[in-house]
Write a protein that holds these residues in place. Sequence first.
Motif, short mmCIF file in Angstrom:
data_model
loop_
_atom_site.label_atom_id
_atom_site.label_comp_id
_atom_site.label_asym_id
_atom_site.label_seq_id
_atom_site.Cartn_x
_atom_site.Cartn_y
_atom_site.Cartn_z
N TRP A 286 8.81 -9.60 0.07
CA TRP A 286 9.10 -8.27 -0.79
C TRP A 286 7.71 -7.35 -1.13
CZ3 TRP A 286 6.12 -7.67 -4.93
CH2 TRP A 286 5.19 -8.93 -5.61
N ARG A 287 6.53 -7.99 -0.75
CA ARG A 287 5.47 -7.08 -0.52
C ARG A 287 5.38 -6.44 0.48
NH1 ARG A 287 2.64 -11.14 -3.98
NH2 ARG A 287 1.86 -10.03 -5.75
N ALA A 288 5.90 -6.85 1.68
CA ALA A 288 6.33 -5.99 2.94
C ALA A 288 7.21 -4.80 2.79
CB ALA A 288 6.71 -6.83 4.09
N ASP A 289 8.13 -5.13 1.83
CA ASP A 289 9.12 -4.32 1.68
C ASP A 289 8.52 -3.11 0.73
OD1 ASP A 289 11.24 -5.42 3.12
OD2 ASP A 289 11.80 -6.30 1.29
N MET A 290 7.79 -3.46 -0.27
CA MET A 290 7.13 -2.45 -1.14
C MET A 290 5.85 -1.82 -0.53
SD MET A 290 4.74 -3.47 -4.56
CE MET A 290 5.80 -4.01 -5.72
N LEU A 291 5.28 -2.29 0.31
CA LEU A 291 4.37 -1.48 1.06
C LEU A 291 4.90 -0.43 2.04
CD1 LEU A 291 1.51 -0.99 2.29
CD2 LEU A 291 1.93 -2.95 4.05
N ALA A 292 5.84 -0.90 2.59
CA ALA A 292 6.71 0.09 3.49
C ALA A 292 7.46 1.17 2.81
CB ALA A 292 7.98 -0.67 3.93
N GLU A 293 7.83 0.85 1.49
CA GLU A 293 8.33 2.10 0.56
C GLU A 293 7.33 2.89 0.05
OE1 GLU A 293 10.48 2.28 -3.89
OE2 GLU A 293 10.40 0.53 -2.84
N LYS A 294 6.16 2.49 -0.34
CA LYS A 294 5.00 3.36 -0.50
C LYS A 294 4.43 4.24 0.48
CE LYS A 294 3.19 0.47 -4.49
NZ LYS A 294 3.03 1.66 -5.50
N LEU A 295 4.52 3.51 1.69
CA LEU A 295 3.82 4.30 2.97
C LEU A 295 4.91 5.58 3.28
CD1 LEU A 295 2.47 1.33 5.01
CD2 LEU A 295 1.12 3.15 3.58
N THR A 296 6.27 5.10 3.19
CA THR A 296 7.23 6.01 3.79
C THR A 296 7.40 7.17 2.64
OG1 THR A 296 8.89 4.48 3.11
CG2 THR A 296 8.54 4.48 5.29
N ALA A 297 7.22 6.70 1.48
CA ALA A 297 7.39 7.84 0.55
C ALA A 297 6.32 9.01 0.64
CB ALA A 297 7.21 7.19 -0.80
N ARG A 298 5.41 8.64 1.25
CA ARG A 298 4.26 9.72 1.39
C ARG A 298 4.60 10.33 2.91
NH1 ARG A 298 2.55 6.06 -1.88
NH2 ARG A 298 1.09 6.99 -3.49
N GLY A 299 5.61 10.26 3.79
CA GLY A 299 6.10 10.88 5.05
C GLY A 299 6.06 9.96 6.19
N ARG A 300 6.08 10.41 7.21
CA ARG A 300 6.47 9.87 8.47
C ARG A 300 5.09 10.01 9.55
NH1 ARG A 300 10.01 5.41 8.27
NH2 ARG A 300 11.74 5.96 6.95
N GLY A 301 4.84 8.81 10.24
CA GLY A 301 3.71 9.56 11.33
C GLY A 301 2.54 9.44 10.94
N TRP A 302 2.06 9.20 9.65
CA TRP A 302 0.81 9.59 9.19
C TRP A 302 -0.18 8.16 9.21
CZ3 TRP A 302 -1.56 7.53 4.78
CH2 TRP A 302 -0.62 6.91 3.86
N VAL A 303 0.62 7.17 9.43
CA VAL A 303 -0.09 5.75 9.23
C VAL A 303 0.33 4.76 9.95
CG1 VAL A 303 1.88 4.70 7.56
CG2 VAL A 303 -0.58 4.25 7.10
N HIS A 304 -0.59 3.90 10.05
CA HIS A 304 -0.28 2.39 11.18
C HIS A 304 -0.90 1.32 10.53
CE1 HIS A 304 -1.23 -0.18 14.46
NE2 HIS A 304 -0.34 0.29 15.17
N VAL A 305 -0.10 0.18 10.66
CA VAL A 305 -0.58 -1.03 9.70
C VAL A 305 -1.09 -2.05 10.59
CG1 VAL A 305 0.29 -2.86 8.37
CG2 VAL A 305 1.29 -0.35 7.90
N ASN A 306 -2.13 -2.63 10.14
CA ASN A 306 -2.68 -3.68 11.02
C ASN A 306 -2.78 -4.86 10.15
OD1 ASN A 306 -3.31 -2.40 13.57
ND2 ASN A 306 -5.15 -1.40 12.74
#
Length: 363
Positions: A286-306
């Motif tokens: 669920w934390r992976a889902d929350m992280l994904a939600e916060k990142l995609t809410a700010r747009g696409r293509g601007w971030v990469h997760v390590n």
Amino acid sequence: MSAPRRGKPPRHFVDLSAAERGEAMAQAGQPAFRAKQLATHYFSHLTTDPADMSDLPAAGRDELVGTLFPPLLAPIRTLTADAGTTVKTLWRLHDGVKVESVLMRYPGRATLCVSSQVGCGMACPFCATGQLGLTRNMSAAEIVEQVRLAARALARGEIAGGPGRLSNLVFMGMGEPMANYAAVLAAVRAFIAPQPEGFGVSARNVTVSTVGLVPAIDKLAAEGLPVTLALSLHAPDDALRRELVPITTRWTVDEALDAAKRYYDATARRVSIEYALIRDMNDQGWRADMLAEKLTARGRGWVHVNPIPLNPTPGSIWTASEPAVEAEFVDRLRARGIPTTIRDTRGSDIDGACGQLAAEEGP
């Protein structure tokens, strides 16, 4: 014999502006063009040995070089892994304090992980350096010397794989780079300046990490340097992040991510989100889902997760996630369209987590 006094390192050529270098030449009774000759020896030939500087007049050469290139780092221990392609060095600085750097050679590139502070004041409980506390900031020259010495080792063929070139630099060693902003920025400028005024490394191959010091992120965005920003997030929710990264009581997750997105907007450089996966702490689906939600809410293509498998420190309660849990975390992010790559954790068999060697050696 009394212990050396901790404090400001001796003045070094790297710490001087162009005007100050000219003044240093005048004070030494040398023409101004000698400064460029010294820069060429340091940044291009990677040497501070006056015996290598035959284009300088013999009279006064040793004194000039000795004054402008005081020794700043001395190796204490060197450990190798990965058939000699990973080299971790513990350095003693002028005042006896210790820092670490890690050189990692891959097919087609070589990366140096550099330190920017002696210890760290961020106090992240799962981090060996964070548990040391902060002793002092490093000078720009102390930071740059790590790079020169690594580049020299590669050029001389001292690293497995034969002679090579240092191509990538990451501020992911000891310290919070943004808390030593002026020295780190000066070092970055030395990294990327064309030879002979710098090492000529591409700005795109320089990564500056931070736990999320929002004003400093915005300041870096305004510098006009297309370096990569790495935000050490480690949790998508404020309650847990305040526990894992105590300094973030000053800025929420959303405020840190907003600053990271502003950095992308200003530089067009995709931001890296660093996320140390810690078993039963921050690795839930669920934390992976929350992280994904916060990142995609700010747009696409601007971030990469390590996601980073945690390299546990001796005696720590913090340990790495189970492989299946790690895989699910990654799959959930990728399913939301977020580019995600597990960070290569080299050097785990040589106390790879920054701060471990320094902690073992003691003061």
